[in-house]
Write a protein that holds these residues in place. Structure first.
Motif, PDB file in Angstrom:
ATOM      1  N   ILE A 249       6.786  11.834  -2.644  1.00 46.62           N
ATOM      2  CA  ILE A 249       6.377  12.156  -1.272  1.00 46.62           C
ATOM      3  C   ILE A 249       5.327  13.265  -1.294  1.00 46.62           C
ATOM      4  CG2 ILE A 249       7.190  12.956   0.987  1.00 46.62           C
ATOM      5  CD1 ILE A 249       8.382  10.354   0.349  1.00 46.62           C
ATOM      6  N   TYR A 250       5.574  14.249  -2.158  1.00 46.41           N
ATOM      7  CA  TYR A 250       4.666  15.385  -2.304  1.00 46.41           C
ATOM      8  C   TYR A 250       3.282  14.906  -2.745  1.00 46.41           C
ATOM      9  CZ  TYR A 250       3.411  20.021  -4.300  1.00 46.41           C
ATOM     10  OH  TYR A 250       2.819  21.205  -4.626  1.00 46.41           O
ATOM     11  N   ALA A 251       3.266  14.025  -3.746  1.00 44.60           N
ATOM     12  CA  ALA A 251       1.985  13.517  -4.246  1.00 44.60           C
ATOM     13  C   ALA A 251       1.289  12.681  -3.178  1.00 44.60           C
ATOM     14  CB  ALA A 251       2.217  12.687  -5.500  1.00 44.60           C
ATOM     15  N   THR A 252       2.088  11.920  -2.410  1.00 42.50           N
ATOM     16  CA  THR A 252       1.500  11.118  -1.343  1.00 42.50           C
ATOM     17  C   THR A 252       0.847  12.025  -0.312  1.00 42.50           C
ATOM     18  OG1 THR A 252       3.264   9.535  -1.686  1.00 42.50           O
ATOM     19  CG2 THR A 252       1.987   9.303   0.325  1.00 42.50           C
ATOM     20  N   GLY A 253       1.548  13.132   0.023  1.00 44.97           N
ATOM     21  CA  GLY A 253       0.987  14.083   0.973  1.00 44.97           C
ATOM     22  C   GLY A 253      -0.318  14.651   0.472  1.00 44.97           C
ATOM     23  N   GLN A 254      -0.342  14.991  -0.821  1.00 47.36           N
ATOM     24  CA  GLN A 254      -1.561  15.536  -1.396  1.00 47.36           C
ATOM     25  C   GLN A 254      -2.689  14.505  -1.369  1.00 47.36           C
ATOM     26  OE1 GLN A 254      -1.494  16.548  -5.593  1.00 47.36           O
ATOM     27  NE2 GLN A 254      -2.676  18.383  -5.185  1.00 47.36           N
ATOM     28  N   GLY A 255      -2.313  13.256  -1.702  1.00 50.43           N
ATOM     29  CA  GLY A 255      -3.323  12.197  -1.713  1.00 50.43           C
ATOM     30  C   GLY A 255      -3.889  11.963  -0.325  1.00 50.43           C
ATOM     31  N   LEU A 256      -3.009  11.943   0.687  1.00 49.01           N
ATOM     32  CA  LEU A 256      -3.473  11.706   2.059  1.00 49.01           C
ATOM     33  C   LEU A 256      -4.382  12.844   2.517  1.00 49.01           C
ATOM     34  CD1 LEU A 256      -0.208  10.402   3.738  1.00 49.01           C
ATOM     35  CD2 LEU A 256      -2.274   9.090   3.238  1.00 49.01           C
ATOM     36  N   ALA A 257      -4.045  14.081   2.100  1.00 45.80           N
ATOM     37  CA  ALA A 257      -4.816  15.230   2.566  1.00 45.80           C
ATOM     38  C   ALA A 257      -6.179  15.319   1.885  1.00 45.80           C
ATOM     39  CB  ALA A 257      -4.030  16.517   2.323  1.00 45.80           C
ATOM     40  N   ASP A 258      -6.219  15.000   0.593  1.00 44.55           N
ATOM     41  CA  ASP A 258      -7.461  15.185  -0.148  1.00 44.55           C
ATOM     42  C   ASP A 258      -8.275  13.914  -0.279  1.00 44.55           C
ATOM     43  OD1 ASP A 258      -6.446  17.627  -0.420  1.00 44.55           O
ATOM     44  OD2 ASP A 258      -6.110  17.574  -2.579  1.00 44.55           O
ATOM     45  N   GLY A 259      -7.767  12.817   0.251  1.00 43.17           N
ATOM     46  CA  GLY A 259      -8.522  11.578   0.180  1.00 43.17           C
ATOM     47  C   GLY A 259      -8.534  10.952  -1.201  1.00 43.17           C
ATOM     48  N   ASP A 260      -7.620  11.373  -2.077  1.00 43.74           N
ATOM     49  CA  ASP A 260      -7.452  10.722  -3.370  1.00 43.74           C
ATOM     50  C   ASP A 260      -8.718  10.631  -4.194  1.00 43.74           C
ATOM     51  OD1 ASP A 260      -4.729  10.170  -2.984  1.00 43.74           O
ATOM     52  OD2 ASP A 260      -5.271   8.514  -1.673  1.00 43.74           O
ATOM     53  N   SER A 261      -9.686  11.507  -3.932  1.00 45.08           N
ATOM     54  CA  SER A 261     -10.929  11.349  -4.680  1.00 45.08           C
ATOM     55  C   SER A 261     -10.736  11.718  -6.143  1.00 45.08           C
ATOM     56  CB  SER A 261     -12.000  12.248  -4.069  1.00 45.08           C
ATOM     57  OG  SER A 261     -11.495  13.565  -3.988  1.00 45.08           O
ATOM     58  N   ASP A 262      -9.756  12.581  -6.404  1.00 47.70           N
ATOM     59  CA  ASP A 262      -9.574  13.050  -7.770  1.00 47.70           C
ATOM     60  C   ASP A 262      -8.648  12.156  -8.583  1.00 47.70           C
ATOM     61  OD1 ASP A 262     -11.054  15.068  -8.703  1.00 47.70           O
ATOM     62  OD2 ASP A 262      -9.401  16.490  -8.894  1.00 47.70           O
ATOM     63  N   ALA A 263      -7.675  11.572  -7.922  1.00 43.92           N
ATOM     64  CA  ALA A 263      -6.692  10.766  -8.634  1.00 43.92           C
ATOM     65  C   ALA A 263      -6.773   9.333  -8.127  1.00 43.92           C
ATOM     66  CB  ALA A 263      -5.294  11.324  -8.387  1.00 43.92           C
ATOM     67  N   PRO A 264      -7.271   8.440  -8.939  1.00 40.57           N
ATOM     68  CA  PRO A 264      -7.376   7.055  -8.484  1.00 40.57           C
ATOM     69  C   PRO A 264      -5.998   6.537  -8.107  1.00 40.57           C
ATOM     70  CG  PRO A 264      -8.212   7.305 -10.719  1.00 40.57           C
ATOM     71  CD  PRO A 264      -7.662   8.615 -10.321  1.00 40.57           C
ATOM     72  N   ILE A 265      -5.796   6.234  -6.841  1.00 39.85           N
ATOM     73  CA  ILE A 265      -4.457   5.922  -6.357  1.00 39.85           C
ATOM     74  C   ILE A 265      -3.926   4.640  -6.981  1.00 39.85           C
ATOM     75  CG2 ILE A 265      -5.234   4.650  -4.344  1.00 39.85           C
ATOM     76  CD1 ILE A 265      -2.916   6.110  -2.855  1.00 39.85           C
ATOM     77  N   SER A 266      -4.820   3.720  -7.322  1.00 41.22           N
ATOM     78  CA  SER A 266      -4.336   2.454  -7.866  1.00 41.22           C
ATOM     79  C   SER A 266      -3.644   2.681  -9.203  1.00 41.22           C
ATOM     80  CB  SER A 266      -5.490   1.481  -8.025  1.00 41.22           C
ATOM     81  OG  SER A 266      -6.467   2.053  -8.852  1.00 41.22           O
ATOM     82  N   VAL A 267      -3.888   3.807  -9.852  1.00 42.98           N
ATOM     83  CA  VAL A 267      -3.235   4.083 -11.122  1.00 42.98           C
ATOM     84  C   VAL A 267      -1.973   4.916 -10.916  1.00 42.98           C
ATOM     85  CG1 VAL A 267      -3.488   5.186 -13.354  1.00 42.98           C
ATOM     86  CG2 VAL A 267      -5.385   3.944 -12.374  1.00 42.98           C
ATOM     87  N   PHE A 268      -2.028   5.860  -9.966  1.00 42.99           N
ATOM     88  CA  PHE A 268      -0.938   6.825  -9.881  1.00 42.99           C
ATOM     89  C   PHE A 268       0.420   6.170  -9.616  1.00 42.99           C
ATOM     90  CE2 PHE A 268       1.864   9.583  -7.440  1.00 42.99           C
ATOM     91  CZ  PHE A 268       2.040  10.594  -8.358  1.00 42.99           C
ATOM     92  N   TYR A 269       0.524   5.377  -8.551  1.00 42.82           N
ATOM     93  CA  TYR A 269       1.841   4.851  -8.181  1.00 42.82           C
ATOM     94  C   TYR A 269       2.452   3.942  -9.248  1.00 42.82           C
ATOM     95  CZ  TYR A 269       1.413   7.071  -3.682  1.00 42.82           C
ATOM     96  OH  TYR A 269       1.301   8.011  -2.709  1.00 42.82           O
ATOM     97  N   PRO A 270       1.706   2.962  -9.768  1.00 37.41           N
ATOM     98  CA  PRO A 270       2.325   2.136 -10.814  1.00 37.41           C
ATOM     99  C   PRO A 270       2.769   2.963 -12.018  1.00 37.41           C
ATOM    100  CG  PRO A 270       0.261   1.174 -10.071  1.00 37.41           C
ATOM    101  CD  PRO A 270       0.357   2.513  -9.427  1.00 37.41           C
ATOM    102  N   THR A 271       1.918   3.899 -12.447  1.00 38.13           N
ATOM    103  CA  THR A 271       2.273   4.695 -13.622  1.00 38.13           C
ATOM    104  C   THR A 271       3.515   5.526 -13.363  1.00 38.13           C
ATOM    105  OG1 THR A 271      -0.096   4.918 -13.865  1.00 38.13           O
ATOM    106  CG2 THR A 271       1.243   6.127 -15.400  1.00 38.13           C
ATOM    107  N   TYR A 272       3.574   6.067 -12.154  1.00 33.29           N
ATOM    108  CA  TYR A 272       4.713   6.909 -11.799  1.00 33.29           C
ATOM    109  C   TYR A 272       6.003   6.099 -11.830  1.00 33.29           C
ATOM    110  CZ  TYR A 272       7.009  10.734  -9.384  1.00 33.29           C
ATOM    111  OH  TYR A 272       7.824  11.774  -9.060  1.00 33.29           O
ATOM    112  N   LEU A 273       5.940   4.859 -11.305  1.00 26.95           N
ATOM    113  CA  LEU A 273       7.138   4.011 -11.311  1.00 26.95           C
ATOM    114  C   LEU A 273       7.525   3.634 -12.738  1.00 26.95           C
ATOM    115  CD1 LEU A 273       6.270   1.836  -8.217  1.00 26.95           C
ATOM    116  CD2 LEU A 273       8.257   3.304  -8.439  1.00 26.95           C
ATOM    117  N   VAL A 274       6.522   3.403 -13.585  1.00 28.26           N
ATOM    118  CA  VAL A 274       6.818   3.092 -14.982  1.00 28.26           C
ATOM    119  C   VAL A 274       7.506   4.281 -15.643  1.00 28.26           C
ATOM    120  CG1 VAL A 274       5.782   2.635 -17.230  1.00 28.26           C
ATOM    121  CG2 VAL A 274       4.997   1.380 -15.239  1.00 28.26           C
TER     122      VAL A 274
END
Lengths: 541, 191
Positions: free
Chosen positions: A96-121
Motif C-alpha cells: 500500500i505504501y509503495a502504491t501511495g508513493q507511485g501514485l504521488a510521484d507518477g512512477d517515473s522512477d520505478a517502472p510499475i509494470s515490473v514492481f508489482y509482479p516482482t513484489y508478488l514473486v
C-alpha cells in the motif's frame, strides 16, 4: 481434505497473481487492484492456517500425491504459519505504501509494470521458504525471493543502486552456492533431501561429518541472516534501495535466514550442538552491529546496523537450546519484523518531508510534521526495549530463558543484551534529538525544504500550506509530500506493532506451542513420514 | 567407481572460481561465480554414486543397476537458476559500465565519509555551554540570544566540520522527491 491442504495456495496464489499482473502492464490501476486483492486473499488464507495450527502438532501436505520422503512436502506448524501471517501482513502494508508513493510521484522512477509482479514473486518465495519441508525446496524458495530481491534492489538502475545491487547479488549468489554445496553433501551423506528424513538419518553419521554438514548450512544461512562476521554486505546495500523495498527487505529477508537456522538447529542436527559458537556469534553480532549504528549519520544506515545487531538477539535465544529460549525467539522475530519495517517506512516519509534521510541535513521535524514524530517515536522506543512495549517483553523473555538455562554463556549474553538495548535506545534518541527536536537552522546542512517559510515568515510549513520554494517540484510536477496511502499504511503498521504489545499474551502462548513442537523433532518427523517410517530407513545408499 | 577425472575438474573449477571472485573486475567476478556454479553442479552429480543405467523403468533391470536420477533433477534446477542470475548480473554489469565507464567493484561513498569523520564531534564532545535562564526576557530576546550562541558555536565548528553528504567525490544522492536529478539519473555520472 483438511485445512492444511490449502497451504500450497500461499505460494501459488502470489505466483499466479504475479503472472497475471505482468499481462496487465498497460493498465496500472488494474495491476494495483489485482496485486492488493491477491495479497489480501493470501493473508486470509494464511490466517486460517494459523488458527488451524492452534494447540496442534505439525501437519504436512504432500504435493502431487508423491509420498514423503520422495515427493515434495510442505509442513505447517505454529512457527511457519506465524511467520507466513506476519510476513504477508507486513508485505501488504508496504505494498500500500509503495502504491501511495507511485501514485504521488507518477512512477517515473520505478517502472510499475515490473514492481508489482516482482513484489508478488518475492512474497511467493518467502512463503515457499517458510513452508518447505524439503531442503531443496527451501533452496528454491530462497532463490525465488533472492532473484526477485535483485530486481527490486536495482529498481530504476541509478548508479548508487547498481553499485549496491552488484555487491548484494554477488554475496547472495555465493551464499546460495554454499547452501547448494551443503545440500549436495547432505544428499551424498544420507541419500535424501527431505528434512524429516535427514533428521532421522543424520544421527547415524559420524559426529565429525555431522558437525561439518551442520556448519556448512549455518554459514550459508548466516550470510542470509546477516550474522556478524557475515553481515558486512547488509548496511552497504539495503539503504540505497527505494524506501518501500528497504522496508520489506529489512523486515523479512534476514528473518528467513533466522528461520532456516532455527530449523537446522532444532530439526536437522539437534545432536551435534554448536551452542558455544552460536553464543559467541550472537554476542559479537549484538555488539558490533550497534557500534556500527552509533557512528552513522544516515538514518537508513543506522537502522540497517540496528537490524544486524538485533539479529544477535535471535541467535542468542537459539544458542540457549531450551524450549524457553526458542519461545522467546519466536516472539522476538514476530515483533522485530513488524517494528523494523514500520521504522523504515517512517524513514521513507521523513525523507519525503525533510528532503533527506541524513541527520546532518534534518532538523525541526517535530514542529513541521508532528505526526511523523509520533510515528517514529512509538516504534523507536519499542525497539529500544522500553516497557511495556513488545521489545521489552521479548528481551525479558530472552533474559528469563537465559537465567533458567543457568549457563555462564547465558548470563554473559543477558548482560550483553541489556547493554546493547541501552545503546539501541541511545542511537534512536540521537536520531530523535537531531532530526526532530533541534531547530532547522541548527542542522549542519539543512535541506532547503526545512527552511521554507510560510506567509507569516515562520518555519514549519505544513503540507497543506503554500511553499515558496522551487524544490517542491519534482521532474516538472508537483508532488504530495505525505500522500495519504503512505501515511495510512505506516500508521496501520505502527498500530499493529502496538497490538503485538497488547496481545502479547496470546502471542506468547502461540510461541510456546511453536517452541514445544520445535523442541520435540519427533512430532515433525511423524507428521511428514507417518509414525511407521521405520521401513523407509532402507532408502538412499 | 567415482570418476576421478570429473573430481579433478571439479577441484580445478572451484580453485579458479575462488581466485576470480577475489578479483576487483566485475566481469571476472561473474566468470568466477559461473565456474563455481558449474563446479557445484558436478559435485551434486557425484552424489548420485557409481554410474549406471538411465532411470527408465524396465522390469528386467535390478534396482541397483540404475543411476540415481535425483541429483540430475537437482542439477537441472540449479542450472536454470544460475542461468537466470547470470543473465541478470550481466545486465547489471553492463548498466554499471554505461553509467560510470567502470568495470570494477566501487567503494561505498558513505562508508568512506563515515570513516573520514574526525573523532572529535563538537556537538557531542564540547563542554556544555552555560545556558542563561529560559524564562528571562521577552521571547524575541531569548530567540536572539539563542541565535548568537549558535552562531558562535558554528564558527567554532567550521574547523572540524565534517563533509556534507554529497560533497564526497563519487557520491550521487538518493532518490529525492524534491530535486530534479536529471542527468545523474539518466546516466551522466562521473566517477
Amino acid at each position: 481434505m483438511s485445512i492444511v491442504d490449502i497451504a500450497p495456495a500461499a505460494v501459488v496464489l502470489p505466483l499466479l497473481a504475479a503472472g497475471a499482473s505482468f499481462t496487465l502492464y498497460k493498465h496500472p490501476n488494474a495491476q494495483r487492484l489485482l496485486s492488493v486483492v491477491a495479497m489480501l486473499a493470501t493473508l486470509c488464507l494464511e490466517s486460517v492456517l494459523l488458527v488451524s495450527t492452534w494447540g496442534g502438532e505439525p501437519q504436512s501436505v504432500t504435493l502431487g500425491a508423491w509420498a514423503a520422503p520422495f515427493g515434495i512436502v510442505m509442513v505447517v506448524d505454529q512457527l511457519s504459519s506465524l511467520m507466513l501471517v506476519v510476513s504477508t501482513l507486513v508485505s501488504f502494508a508496504v505494498m500500500i505504501y509503495a502504491t501511495g508513493q507511485g501514485l504521488a510521484d507518477g512512477d517515473s522512477d520505478a517502472p510499475i509494470s515490473v514492481f508489482y509482479p516482482t513484489y508478488l514473486v518475492l512474497l511467493a518465495g518467502v512463503s515457499n521458504a517458510f513452508l518447505a519441508g524439503d531442503l531443496f525446496n527451501l533452496y528454491v524458495g530462497f532463490e525465488i525471493l533472492l532473484t526477485a530481491s535483485y530486481v527490486l534492489m536495482t529498481m530504476s538502475g541509478s548508479a548508487p543502486r547498481i553499485r549496491a545491487g552488484i555487491t548484494y547479488t554477488v554475496v547472495s549468489v555465493i551464499s546460495s552456492m554454499l547452501f547448494l554445496i551443503s545440500i549436495g553433501m547432505i544428499y551424498g551423506a544420507v541419500g535424501t533431501v527431505n528434512m524429516a528424513d535427514i533428521a532421522v538419518k543424520a544421527g547415524h553419521l559420524p559426529v565429525g561429518t555431522q558437525v561439518q554438514l551442520h556448519l556448512m548450512l549455518l554459514v550459508a544461512f548466516g550470510i542470509k541472516a546477516a550474522v556478524f562476521p557475515l553481515s558486512l554486505w547488509l548496511p552497504d546495500s539495503y539503504p540505497t534501495a527505494p524506501a518501500p523495498v528497504t522496508a520489506v527487505f529489512a523486515g523479512l529477508l534476514t528473518k528467513v535466514g533466522v528461520y532456516a537456522i532455527i530449523r537446522t538447529e532444532t530439526l536437522l542436527f539437534p545432536e551435534s550442538r554448536v551452542d558455544n559458537l552460536l553464543a559467541l556469534v550472537a554476542a559479537a553480532t549484538l555488539v558490533v552491529g550497534i557500534l556500527g549504528a552509533l557512528t552513522q549519520s544516515d538514518i537508513k544506515r543506522t537502522l540497517s546496523f540496528i537490524l544486524i545487531s538485533h539479529i544477535g538477539y535471535m541467535i542468542w535465544g537459539i544458542s540457549l537450546a531450551t524450549p524457553e529460549g526458542l519461545m522467546a525467539v519466536v516472539f522476538y522475530i514476530a515483533h522485530h519484523i513488524v517494528i523494523q519495517t514500520s521504522l523504515f517506512m517512517v524513514v521513507g516519509l521523513i525523507e519525503r518531508r525533510g528532503g533527506s534521510a541524513n541527520t546532518d541535513r534534518l532538523a525541526g521535524l517535530a514542529k513541521i510534521a508532528p505526526i511523523l514524530g509520533v510515528l517514529y517515536f512509538i516504534p523507536a522506543i519499542n525497539l529500544g526495549g522500553i516497557p511495556p512495549f513488545s521489545g521489552f517483553l521479548g528481551k525479558v523473555g530472552l533474559i528469563d530463558a537465559s537465567v533458567q538455562a543457568g549457563t555462564w554463556q547465558g548470563y554473559v549474553l543477558a548482560g550483553v543484551g541489556v547493554f546493547v538495548s541501552l545503546l539501541t535506545l541511545l542511537t534512536l534518541t540521537r536520531i530523535w534529538n537531531r532530526a526532530f527536536w533541534r531547530k532547522p537552522e541548527d542542522a549542519e546542512f539543512p535541506d532547503p525544504i526545512l527552511l521554507a517559510k510560510d506567509q507569516d515568515g515562520k518555519y514549519g510549513v505544513r503540507t497543506s500550506g503554500e511553499l515558496d520554494v522551487e524544490s517542491r517540484r519534482y521532474k516538472g510536477k508537483d508532488v504530495t509530500l505525505l500522500p495519504r496511502p503512505m501515511m495510512a499504511s505506516t500508521i496501520g503498521l505502527v498500530v499493529v506493532g502496538v497490538a503485538i504489545t497488547v496481545f502479547a499474551g496470546p502471542l506468547f502462548d502461540l510461541s510456546d506451542q511453536a517452541s514445544g513442537n520445535l523442541s520435540n523433532p519427533q512430532v515433525y518427523i511423524d507428521a511428514v513420514l507417518g509414525s511407521d517410517h521405520g521401513a523407509s530407513a532402507e532408502g538412499g545408499h | 567407481m567415482i570418476d576421478a577425472a570429473l573430481l579433478l575438474v571439479m577441484g580445478v573449477l572451484y580453485a579458479v572460481g575462488v581466485y576470480l571472485i577475489l578479483e576487483k573486475s566485475l566481469t571476472k567476478v561473474l566468470l568466477g561465480l559461473m565456474l563455481i556454479t558449474n563446479a557445484t553442479n558436478i559435485l551434486i552429480l557425484h552424489t548420485g554414486g557409481v554410474s549406471g543405467l538411465p532411470a527408465f523403468f524396465d522390469s528386467e533391470v535390478a534396482a541397483e543397476d540404475y543411476f540415481d536420477p535425483l541429483p540430475q533433477a537437482l542439477v537441472l534446477t540449479a542450472i536454470v537458476i544460475s542461468f537466470s542470475v547470470t543473465a541478470l548480473m550481466l545486465g547489471m554489469i553492463y548498466r554499471s559500465w554505461v553509467l560510470s565507464r567502470r568495470d570494477d567493484i566501487q567503494d561505498d561513498a558513505e562508508d568512506r565519509r563515515v570513516a573520514a569523520q574526525p573523532d572529535y564531534d563538537p556537538e557531542d564532545d564540547d563542554a556544555a555551554p552555560i545556558e542563561p535562564s529560559e524564562f528571562e526576557g521577552s521571547e524575541e530576546q531569548r530567540e536572539e540570544a539563542y541565535r548568537q550562541r549558535k552562531q558562535a558555536e558554528r564558527a567554532k565548528k567550521e574547523g572540524s566540520r565534517p563533509q556534507a553528504p554529497d560533497e564526497v567525490p563519487g557520491f550521487s544522492g538518493e532518490h529525492h522527491p524534491h530535486l530534479d536529478q536529471g542527468d545523474r539519473d539518466r546516466g551522466e555520472w562521473h566517477a
